[in-house]
Write a protein that holds these residues in place. Structure first.
Motif, PDB file in Angstrom:
ATOM      1  N   MET A   1       0.852  -1.170   0.000  1.00 56.62           N
ATOM      2  CA  MET A   1       0.000   0.000   0.000  1.00 56.62           C
ATOM      3  C   MET A   1       0.898   1.232   0.000  1.00 56.62           C
ATOM      4  SD  MET A   1      -3.148  -0.850   2.612  1.00 56.62           S
ATOM      5  CE  MET A   1      -2.113  -1.034   4.046  1.00 56.62           C
ATOM      6  N   GLU A   2       0.520   2.175  -0.807  1.00 57.86           N
ATOM      7  CA  GLU A   2       1.278   3.412  -0.912  1.00 57.86           C
ATOM      8  C   GLU A   2       0.416   4.582  -0.439  1.00 57.86           C
ATOM      9  OE1 GLU A   2       3.054   6.320  -4.380  1.00 57.86           O
ATOM     10  OE2 GLU A   2       2.721   4.207  -4.845  1.00 57.86           O
ATOM     11  N   PHE A   3       0.853   5.230   0.613  1.00 55.69           N
ATOM     12  CA  PHE A   3       0.136   6.377   1.166  1.00 55.69           C
ATOM     13  C   PHE A   3       0.706   7.664   0.594  1.00 55.69           C
ATOM     14  CE2 PHE A   3      -0.949   3.185   4.188  1.00 55.69           C
ATOM     15  CZ  PHE A   3      -2.146   3.579   4.752  1.00 55.69           C
ATOM     16  N   LYS A  26      -3.069   0.694  -3.986  1.00 55.17           N
ATOM     17  CA  LYS A  26      -2.445  -0.618  -4.069  1.00 55.17           C
ATOM     18  C   LYS A  26      -2.690  -1.115  -5.484  1.00 55.17           C
ATOM     19  CE  LYS A  26      -2.084  -5.169  -2.005  1.00 55.17           C
ATOM     20  NZ  LYS A  26      -2.584  -6.101  -0.980  1.00 55.17           N
ATOM     21  N   ALA A  27      -1.634  -1.587  -6.125  1.00 58.72           N
ATOM     22  CA  ALA A  27      -1.745  -2.038  -7.503  1.00 58.72           C
ATOM     23  C   ALA A  27      -1.312  -3.480  -7.632  1.00 58.72           C
ATOM     24  CB  ALA A  27      -0.898  -1.161  -8.409  1.00 58.72           C
ATOM     25  N   ASP A  28      -1.951  -4.165  -8.573  1.00 61.65           N
ATOM     26  CA  ASP A  28      -1.560  -5.511  -8.958  1.00 61.65           C
ATOM     27  C   ASP A  28      -1.612  -5.523 -10.485  1.00 61.65           C
ATOM     28  OD1 ASP A  28      -1.050  -8.170  -9.346  1.00 61.65           O
ATOM     29  OD2 ASP A  28      -2.799  -8.906  -8.264  1.00 61.65           O
ATOM     30  N   GLY A  29      -0.471  -5.309 -11.092  1.00 62.95           N
ATOM     31  CA  GLY A  29      -0.456  -5.141 -12.541  1.00 62.95           C
ATOM     32  C   GLY A  29      -1.142  -3.821 -12.868  1.00 62.95           C
ATOM     33  N   GLU A  30      -2.112  -3.886 -13.778  1.00 65.67           N
ATOM     34  CA  GLU A  30      -2.841  -2.675 -14.146  1.00 65.67           C
ATOM     35  C   GLU A  30      -4.066  -2.448 -13.274  1.00 65.67           C
ATOM     36  OE1 GLU A  30      -3.477  -1.986 -18.270  1.00 65.67           O
ATOM     37  OE2 GLU A  30      -1.521  -2.815 -18.821  1.00 65.67           O
ATOM     38  N   ALA A  31      -4.428  -3.411 -12.447  1.00 65.38           N
ATOM     39  CA  ALA A  31      -5.584  -3.259 -11.551  1.00 65.38           C
ATOM     40  C   ALA A  31      -5.143  -2.492 -10.311  1.00 65.38           C
ATOM     41  CB  ALA A  31      -6.133  -4.630 -11.167  1.00 65.38           C
ATOM     42  N   VAL A  32      -5.945  -1.484  -9.963  1.00 64.42           N
ATOM     43  CA  VAL A  32      -5.593  -0.615  -8.845  1.00 64.42           C
ATOM     44  C   VAL A  32      -6.778  -0.488  -7.898  1.00 64.42           C
ATOM     45  CG1 VAL A  32      -4.909   1.736  -8.195  1.00 64.42           C
ATOM     46  CG2 VAL A  32      -3.998   0.704 -10.272  1.00 64.42           C
ATOM     47  N   LEU A  66      -5.569   4.113  11.550  1.00 59.12           N
ATOM     48  CA  LEU A  66      -6.375   3.266  10.667  1.00 59.12           C
ATOM     49  C   LEU A  66      -6.287   1.792  11.034  1.00 59.12           C
ATOM     50  CD1 LEU A  66      -5.455   4.840   7.213  1.00 59.12           C
ATOM     51  CD2 LEU A  66      -7.452   5.317   8.631  1.00 59.12           C
ATOM     52  N   ASP A  67      -7.301   1.057  10.625  1.00 57.06           N
ATOM     53  CA  ASP A  67      -7.283  -0.399  10.684  1.00 57.06           C
ATOM     54  C   ASP A  67      -6.672  -0.858   9.354  1.00 57.06           C
ATOM     55  OD1 ASP A  67      -7.790  -3.117  10.498  1.00 57.06           O
ATOM     56  OD2 ASP A  67      -9.859  -2.961  11.216  1.00 57.06           O
ATOM     57  N   LEU A  68      -5.382  -1.056   9.340  1.00 54.14           N
ATOM     58  CA  LEU A  68      -4.661  -1.338   8.099  1.00 54.14           C
ATOM     59  C   LEU A  68      -5.063  -2.674   7.479  1.00 54.14           C
ATOM     60  CD1 LEU A  68      -1.114   0.005   9.013  1.00 54.14           C
ATOM     61  CD2 LEU A  68      -2.907   1.139   7.689  1.00 54.14           C
ATOM     62  N   VAL A  69      -5.429  -3.645   8.299  1.00 48.55           N
ATOM     63  CA  VAL A  69      -5.855  -4.949   7.777  1.00 48.55           C
ATOM     64  C   VAL A  69      -7.154  -4.789   6.981  1.00 48.55           C
ATOM     65  CG1 VAL A  69      -6.627  -7.269   8.416  1.00 48.55           C
ATOM     66  CG2 VAL A  69      -4.658  -6.238   9.583  1.00 48.55           C
ATOM     67  N   SER A  70      -8.114  -4.068   7.536  1.00 46.92           N
ATOM     68  CA  SER A  70      -9.390  -3.842   6.837  1.00 46.92           C
ATOM     69  C   SER A  70      -9.195  -2.989   5.592  1.00 46.92           C
ATOM     70  CB  SER A  70     -10.398  -3.166   7.764  1.00 46.92           C
ATOM     71  OG  SER A  70     -10.746  -4.023   8.819  1.00 46.92           O
ATOM     72  N   LEU A  71      -8.342  -1.981   5.689  1.00 48.36           N
ATOM     73  CA  LEU A  71      -8.074  -1.125   4.542  1.00 48.36           C
ATOM     74  C   LEU A  71      -7.467  -1.934   3.408  1.00 48.36           C
ATOM     75  CD1 LEU A  71      -7.866   1.609   3.124  1.00 48.36           C
ATOM     76  CD2 LEU A  71      -5.737   2.002   4.373  1.00 48.36           C
ATOM     77  N   GLU A  72      -6.488  -2.766   3.711  1.00 48.55           N
ATOM     78  CA  GLU A  72      -5.868  -3.577   2.665  1.00 48.55           C
ATOM     79  C   GLU A  72      -6.862  -4.567   2.065  1.00 48.55           C
ATOM     80  OE1 GLU A  72      -1.613  -5.316   1.471  1.00 48.55           O
ATOM     81  OE2 GLU A  72      -2.076  -5.359   3.617  1.00 48.55           O
ATOM     82  N   ALA A  73      -7.737  -5.116   2.891  1.00 52.55           N
ATOM     83  CA  ALA A  73      -8.766  -6.036   2.377  1.00 52.55           C
ATOM     84  C   ALA A  73      -9.709  -5.312   1.416  1.00 52.55           C
ATOM     85  CB  ALA A  73      -9.546  -6.651   3.538  1.00 52.55           C
ATOM     86  N   ALA A  74     -10.061  -4.082   1.729  1.00 58.22           N
ATOM     87  CA  ALA A  74     -10.934  -3.305   0.842  1.00 58.22           C
ATOM     88  C   ALA A  74     -10.238  -3.000  -0.481  1.00 58.22           C
ATOM     89  CB  ALA A  74     -11.362  -2.012   1.531  1.00 58.22           C
ATOM     90  N   LEU A  75      -8.962  -2.676  -0.426  1.00 59.61           N
ATOM     91  CA  LEU A  75      -8.211  -2.426  -1.653  1.00 59.61           C
ATOM     92  C   LEU A  75      -8.073  -3.700  -2.486  1.00 59.61           C
ATOM     93  CD1 LEU A  75      -5.390  -0.082  -0.314  1.00 59.61           C
ATOM     94  CD2 LEU A  75      -7.530   0.576  -1.424  1.00 59.61           C
ATOM     95  N   ASP A  76      -7.830  -4.834  -1.803  1.00 59.32           N
ATOM     96  CA  ASP A  76      -7.749  -6.123  -2.504  1.00 59.32           C
ATOM     97  C   ASP A  76      -9.073  -6.452  -3.189  1.00 59.32           C
ATOM     98  OD1 ASP A  76      -5.095  -6.477  -1.775  1.00 59.32           O
ATOM     99  OD2 ASP A  76      -5.572  -7.780  -0.063  1.00 59.32           O
ATOM    100  N   LYS A  83     -10.184  -6.893 -11.898  1.00 55.96           N
ATOM    101  CA  LYS A  83      -9.670  -8.006 -12.703  1.00 55.96           C
ATOM    102  C   LYS A  83     -10.784  -8.896 -13.241  1.00 55.96           C
ATOM    103  CE  LYS A  83      -5.064  -8.618 -10.799  1.00 55.96           C
ATOM    104  NZ  LYS A  83      -4.174  -9.579 -10.141  1.00 55.96           N
ATOM    105  N   ALA A  84     -11.862  -9.048 -12.491  1.00 56.56           N
ATOM    106  CA  ALA A  84     -12.986  -9.906 -12.896  1.00 56.56           C
ATOM    107  C   ALA A  84     -14.293  -9.218 -12.514  1.00 56.56           C
ATOM    108  CB  ALA A  84     -12.878 -11.267 -12.217  1.00 56.56           C
TER     109      ALA A  84
END
Length: 93
Positions: A1-3, A26-32, A66-76, A83-84
């Motif tokens: 994650m990039e703040f 947060k990026a995974d390839g072209e998906a952000v 912040l709740d970083l775990v929840s934030l990362e889950a939302a970004l994922d 992607k789909a």
């Protein structure tokens, strides 16, 4: 994650920060996945003069709030949807 810190609100009496506005990507390839938010901050035991603040210090303040775990889950979830996609738009002709 990039703040990234977008803006700071401060009291002009003493230049004390009271609100931090940020984005996180947060990026995974072209998906952000991305999120914008703001957090309030209180004066702590150590006050850093406004002119001496760094983005890294302020990012740490945001992460502590912040709740970083929840934030990362939302970004994922955003990335997975990109992607789909479960919803599509368009015309058949």
């Amino acid at each position: 994650m990039e703040f990234k810190i977008i803006n700071l609100d401060r009291n002009t009496d003493g230049d004390i920060i009271n609100t931090v506005h940020y984005t996180v990507l947060k990026a995974d390839g072209e998906a952000v996945g991305s999120s914008y938010g703001s957090v309030g901050v209180e004066v702590g035991d150590t006050v850093i003069p406004f002119a001496e603040l760094t983005e890294a210090v302020v990012v740490d303040w945001v992460k502590e709030k912040l709740d970083l775990v929840s934030l990362e889950a939302a970004l994922d979830a955003q990335i997975a949807e990109a992607k789909a996609p479960k919803v599509a738009t368009g015309l058949p002709w």
